[in-house]
Design a protein around this motif. Sequence first.
Motif, PDB file in Angstrom:
ATOM      1  N   TYR A 151       0.839  -1.200   0.000  1.00  0.00           N
ATOM      2  CA  TYR A 151       0.000   0.000   0.000  1.00  0.00           C
ATOM      3  C   TYR A 151       0.872   1.247   0.000  1.00  0.00           C
ATOM      4  N   GLY A 152       0.546   2.194  -0.853  1.00  0.00           N
ATOM      5  CA  GLY A 152       1.234   3.482  -0.889  1.00  0.00           C
ATOM      6  C   GLY A 152       0.426   4.512  -0.126  1.00  0.00           C
ATOM      7  N   VAL A 153       0.943   4.959   1.025  1.00  0.00           N
ATOM      8  CA  VAL A 153       0.172   5.881   1.863  1.00  0.00           C
ATOM      9  C   VAL A 153       0.028   7.254   1.228  1.00  0.00           C
ATOM     10  N   TYR A 154       0.982   7.658   0.384  1.00  0.00           N
ATOM     11  CA  TYR A 154       0.890   8.968  -0.258  1.00  0.00           C
ATOM     12  C   TYR A 154      -0.125   8.993  -1.391  1.00  0.00           C
ATOM     13  N   ASN A 180       5.994  11.373   9.910  1.00  0.00           N
ATOM     14  CA  ASN A 180       6.408  12.748  10.208  1.00  0.00           C
ATOM     15  C   ASN A 180       6.590  13.594   8.957  1.00  0.00           C
ATOM     16  N   SER A 181       6.512  13.015   7.785  1.00  0.00           N
ATOM     17  CA  SER A 181       6.699  13.761   6.548  1.00  0.00           C
ATOM     18  C   SER A 181       5.444  14.500   6.109  1.00  0.00           C
ATOM     19  N   ILE A 182       4.386  14.390   6.854  1.00  0.00           N
ATOM     20  CA  ILE A 182       3.141  15.057   6.453  1.00  0.00           C
ATOM     21  C   ILE A 182       3.307  16.576   6.443  1.00  0.00           C
ATOM     22  N   ASN A 183       4.176  17.111   7.292  1.00  0.00           N
ATOM     23  CA  ASN A 183       4.391  18.558   7.320  1.00  0.00           C
ATOM     24  C   ASN A 183       5.152  19.052   6.086  1.00  0.00           C
ATOM     25  N   VAL A 184       5.922  18.186   5.470  1.00  0.00           N
ATOM     26  CA  VAL A 184       6.705  18.561   4.288  1.00  0.00           C
ATOM     27  C   VAL A 184       5.792  18.766   3.078  1.00  0.00           C
ATOM     28  N   PHE A 185       4.700  18.026   3.033  1.00  0.00           N
ATOM     29  CA  PHE A 185       3.821  18.052   1.868  1.00  0.00           C
ATOM     30  C   PHE A 185       2.527  18.823   2.138  1.00  0.00           C
ATOM     31  N   ASP A 186       2.628  19.967   2.826  1.00  0.00           N
ATOM     32  CA  ASP A 186       1.430  20.758   3.136  1.00  0.00           C
ATOM     33  C   ASP A 186       0.727  21.273   1.875  1.00  0.00           C
ATOM     34  N   HIS A 215       0.643  19.862  -1.051  1.00  0.00           N
ATOM     35  CA  HIS A 215       0.179  18.778  -1.903  1.00  0.00           C
ATOM     36  C   HIS A 215      -1.115  18.176  -1.373  1.00  0.00           C
ATOM     37  N   VAL A 216      -1.785  17.472  -2.247  1.00  0.00           N
ATOM     38  CA  VAL A 216      -3.005  16.783  -1.843  1.00  0.00           C
ATOM     39  C   VAL A 216      -2.618  15.443  -1.231  1.00  0.00           C
ATOM     40  N   ILE A 217      -2.883  15.308   0.053  1.00  0.00           N
ATOM     41  CA  ILE A 217      -2.596  14.080   0.786  1.00  0.00           C
ATOM     42  C   ILE A 217      -3.930  13.376   1.022  1.00  0.00           C
ATOM     43  N   PRO A 218      -4.010  12.076   0.755  1.00  0.00           N
ATOM     44  CA  PRO A 218      -5.289  11.386   0.979  1.00  0.00           C
ATOM     45  C   PRO A 218      -5.665  11.386   2.465  1.00  0.00           C
ATOM     46  N   ALA A 219      -6.949  11.302   2.709  1.00  0.00           N
ATOM     47  CA  ALA A 219      -7.449  11.304   4.094  1.00  0.00           C
ATOM     48  C   ALA A 219      -7.001  10.067   4.851  1.00  0.00           C
ATOM     49  N   THR A 220      -6.648   9.022   4.148  1.00  0.00           N
ATOM     50  CA  THR A 220      -6.228   7.781   4.785  1.00  0.00           C
ATOM     51  C   THR A 220      -4.752   7.784   5.179  1.00  0.00           C
ATOM     52  N   PHE A 221      -4.024   8.849   4.844  1.00  0.00           N
ATOM     53  CA  PHE A 221      -2.589   8.875   5.095  1.00  0.00           C
ATOM     54  C   PHE A 221      -2.272   8.697   6.578  1.00  0.00           C
TER      55      PHE A 221
END
Length: 160
Positions: A30-33, A101-107, A109-115
């Motif tokens: 599964y790719g979380v991004y 912890n990389s969620i802050n780097v991709f502010d 970008h569109v990140i899926p709700a399941t990330f």
Amino acid sequence: MNNISKIITWKRNILASALVLLTLAVLSFYGVYTNQFYFLKADNYIFPLLTSVHFIYMYVIWFKISEDELPDPKMRNIEYILYVIMIVYLFKIYDSAVVLNSINVFDEHVIPATFKPIATLSLVLYSILPILTLYTFWLRKRYIGIYNFENYNDNLNIWQ
């Protein structure tokens, strides 16, 4: 430790380990991004391949405890391989923490709700796996015995 072994018996430990391993094997594809499964990437097959050794070890533990058998050199070799695989488990904990912890780097970008839920689940399961594995080693020592092959032939009694 005896109180813990009453709550988490050897059967429960093996079943919990199997559940964690199966879940992590599925999540390795599964790719979380991207919120997609990737079955054509060769890297995704490394963890499921390594878990096959873990499943073999759990089967051996189940069999040895059920049949009240002594440890043997093949079991010891599988356990030693599992020690090396534990390093991969520790790396996967680190890797999952970095991804979470990389969620802050991709502010932007569109990140899926399941990330966040899936990345957190992966981190928790990867963190539980070494604990269950170490507990399995302790259960092996308690129920099956230590690896003492110097007088292994002296301890065998074929008439029992």
